[in-house]
Write a protein that holds these residues in place. Structure first.
Motif, mmCIF file in Angstrom:
data_model
loop_
_atom_site.group_PDB
_atom_site.id
_atom_site.type_symbol
_atom_site.label_atom_id
_atom_site.label_comp_id
_atom_site.label_asym_id
_atom_site.label_seq_id
_atom_site.Cartn_x
_atom_site.Cartn_y
_atom_site.Cartn_z
ATOM 1 N N ILE A 163 0.837 -1.207 0.000
ATOM 2 C CA ILE A 163 0.000 0.000 0.000
ATOM 3 C C ILE A 163 0.870 1.255 0.000
ATOM 4 O O ILE A 163 0.603 2.219 -0.733
ATOM 5 N N ALA A 164 1.940 1.236 0.797
ATOM 6 C CA ALA A 164 2.839 2.384 0.845
ATOM 7 C C ALA A 164 3.510 2.604 -0.502
ATOM 8 O O ALA A 164 3.607 3.742 -0.984
ATOM 9 N N MET A 165 3.972 1.527 -1.139
ATOM 10 C CA MET A 165 4.611 1.649 -2.453
ATOM 11 C C MET A 165 3.653 2.235 -3.467
ATOM 12 O O MET A 165 3.987 3.179 -4.197
ATOM 13 N N THR A 167 0.924 3.988 -3.074
ATOM 14 C CA THR A 167 0.555 5.365 -2.771
ATOM 15 C C THR A 167 1.686 6.327 -3.124
ATOM 16 O O THR A 167 1.456 7.399 -3.693
ATOM 17 N N GLU A 168 2.928 5.940 -2.800
ATOM 18 C CA GLU A 168 4.078 6.780 -3.143
ATOM 19 C C GLU A 168 4.241 6.901 -4.653
ATOM 20 O O GLU A 168 4.523 7.981 -5.179
ATOM 21 N N GLU A 169 4.053 5.800 -5.367
ATOM 22 C CA GLU A 169 4.319 5.771 -6.802
ATOM 23 C C GLU A 169 3.203 6.420 -7.611
ATOM 24 O O GLU A 169 3.448 7.195 -8.529
ATOM 25 N N VAL A 170 1.959 6.087 -7.284
ATOM 26 C CA VAL A 170 0.834 6.518 -8.105
ATOM 27 C C VAL A 170 0.203 7.803 -7.593
ATOM 28 O O VAL A 170 -0.390 8.566 -8.355
ATOM 29 N N GLY A 171 0.325 8.056 -6.289
ATOM 30 C CA GLY A 171 -0.222 9.289 -5.734
ATOM 31 C C GLY A 171 -1.603 9.150 -5.147
ATOM 32 O O GLY A 171 -2.165 10.122 -4.643
ATOM 33 N N VAL A 205 8.603 -5.386 6.597
ATOM 34 C CA VAL A 205 9.217 -5.484 5.271
ATOM 35 C C VAL A 205 10.333 -4.458 5.145
ATOM 36 O O VAL A 205 10.122 -3.261 5.379
ATOM 37 N N VAL A 206 11.520 -4.935 4.750
ATOM 38 C CA VAL A 206 12.664 -4.062 4.493
ATOM 39 C C VAL A 206 12.728 -3.697 3.011
ATOM 40 O O VAL A 206 12.962 -2.551 2.648
ATOM 41 N N PHE A 207 12.515 -4.692 2.151
ATOM 42 C CA PHE A 207 12.544 -4.522 0.693
ATOM 43 C C PHE A 207 11.499 -5.445 0.104
ATOM 44 O O PHE A 207 11.273 -6.547 0.611
ATOM 45 N N GLN A 220 8.344 -8.710 -16.250
ATOM 46 C CA GLN A 220 8.472 -7.313 -15.839
ATOM 47 C C GLN A 220 8.378 -7.183 -14.327
ATOM 48 O O GLN A 220 7.390 -7.590 -13.710
ATOM 49 N N ILE A 221 9.430 -6.605 -13.737
ATOM 50 C CA ILE A 221 9.443 -6.322 -12.306
ATOM 51 C C ILE A 221 8.630 -5.057 -12.039
ATOM 52 O O ILE A 221 8.693 -4.086 -12.789
ATOM 53 N N GLN A 222 7.880 -5.083 -10.960
ATOM 54 C CA GLN A 222 7.078 -3.926 -10.556
ATOM 55 C C GLN A 222 7.130 -3.794 -9.043
ATOM 56 O O GLN A 222 7.591 -4.690 -8.329
ATOM 57 N N GLY A 223 6.616 -2.676 -8.552
ATOM 58 C CA GLY A 223 6.384 -2.519 -7.113
ATOM 59 C C GLY A 223 7.628 -2.547 -6.258
ATOM 60 O O GLY A 223 7.570 -2.969 -5.089
ATOM 61 N N VAL A 224 8.757 -2.069 -6.780
ATOM 62 C CA VAL A 224 9.987 -2.057 -5.985
ATOM 63 C C VAL A 224 9.852 -1.016 -4.874
ATOM 64 O O VAL A 224 9.498 0.142 -5.132
ATOM 65 N N TRP A 225 10.166 -1.428 -3.660
ATOM 66 C CA TRP A 225 9.989 -0.525 -2.503
ATOM 67 C C TRP A 225 10.998 -0.874 -1.422
ATOM 68 O O TRP A 225 11.245 -2.058 -1.148
ATOM 69 N N VAL A 226 11.589 0.153 -0.832
ATOM 70 C CA VAL A 226 12.492 -0.005 0.305
ATOM 71 C C VAL A 226 11.898 0.739 1.489
ATOM 72 O O VAL A 226 11.479 1.904 1.366
#
Length: 286
Positions: A163-165, A167-171, A205-207, A220-226
């Motif tokens: 959810i955080a990823m 929201t950060e990515e799409v707004g 979750v760390v990564f 295709q990789i998606q949703g990368v988040w740290v």
């Protein structure tokens, strides 16, 4: 952006199962740019209900030359200036049903040039999103195998990061429309398919990253988040190197992703892992 006026052009039509052979041939011309649509067609065929939208075709000389997926996203495939006019005409007449227009940069921006006057102001225009790919294990970054496939029992631990990823990515939040039921189901499906990866430490979750689209030629990789507490420590490099290992071993011989041009830290990390820019996307977000 300058608004373009629609001029008469040949019409696009909805493709059906009888068109599948030509559709697959066209998608196969560019396995990287077309991986999202190719993965959906491979899984669902051309039935609009199963595909999650219609696939419009544009023909030249009786042969399929361009396509456009119309569902939650509007996605042009092998689009030419003439086919873009036809797709824009059809999209204008049906009204906006998508949350984004996404795909190769030039046809996406051309589509928006025709549709902008009819669909209102977008939330954001991302005019340059480099598409990157890698065909081998990282030659420079050792994989960090604390990143591993997520287990079904870890869904609740993974969801806050997803959810955080998003929201950060799409707004916008992915849980706003239906309380998150649909998004949770999609994440659960990725976990069940072995396509969700994470480093989870003491329930946090760390990564994390997922493989969102898969064909025999590419994934295709998606949703990368740290996790923000771990940013700046190059966690994403070892994480992406590990995800590439899993992807090459279990899914496809070519691993791809696309990234916003303004995200300099991510682009630099992907370059260090060994990804190279091969084309360019754009996205219009509503």
């Amino acid at each position: 952006m300058m608004t373009r006026l629609l001029s008469p052009s040949a019409a696009a039509r909805v493709l059906g199962q009888a068109d599948l052979g030509e559709v697959l041939d066209l998608l196969g011309r560019d396995p990287v740019d077309n991986v999202f649509i190719a993965s959906r067609v491979a899984a669902s065929g051309l039935d609009p209900w199963q595909l999650g939208g219609e696939l419009w075709g544009f023909h030249v000389g009786g042969r399929l030359s361009s396509m456009c997926f119309s569902g939650a996203n509007l996605v042009p495939v092998n689009a030419t200036p003439e086919s873009v006019r036809a797709f824009a005409d059809r999209a204008r007449k049906q009204g906006r049903r998508c949350s984004s227009i996404v795909g190769p940069r030039e046809p996406v921006l051309d589509l928006w040039g025709y549709l902008g006057a009819h669909w209102g102001s977008p939330r954001e225009i991302r005019a340059s999103q480099p598409v990157m790919s890698i065909r081998e294990s990282s030659p420079t970054v050792a994989p960090d195998f604390r990143i591993r496939p997520v287990r079904p029992a870890e869904l609740d631990a993974l969801m806050p990061a997803c959810i955080a990823m998003f929201t950060e990515e799409v707004g916008v939040s992915p849980v706003a429309a239906d309380g998150g039921h649909g998004y949770r189901q999609r994440v659960a499906e990725l976990i069940a398919a072995g396509r969700a990866f994470a480093w989870i430490e003491n329930g946090e979750v760390v990564f994390k990253a997922e493989i969102g689209a898969v064909t025999a030629e590419a994934c295709q990789i998606q949703g990368v988040w740290v996790n923000p507490r771990y940013r700046g420590r190059r966690v994403s490099e070892g994480g992406m190197s590990a995800v590439v290992e899993y992807a090459l071993r279990d899914f496809s011989p070519l691993v791809t992703l696309y990234v916003n041009d303004f995200n300099a830290p991510a682009r630099a990390a992907y370059h260090r892992v060994g990804f190279r820019e091969v084309s360019e996307f754009a996205s219009i977000l509503f």
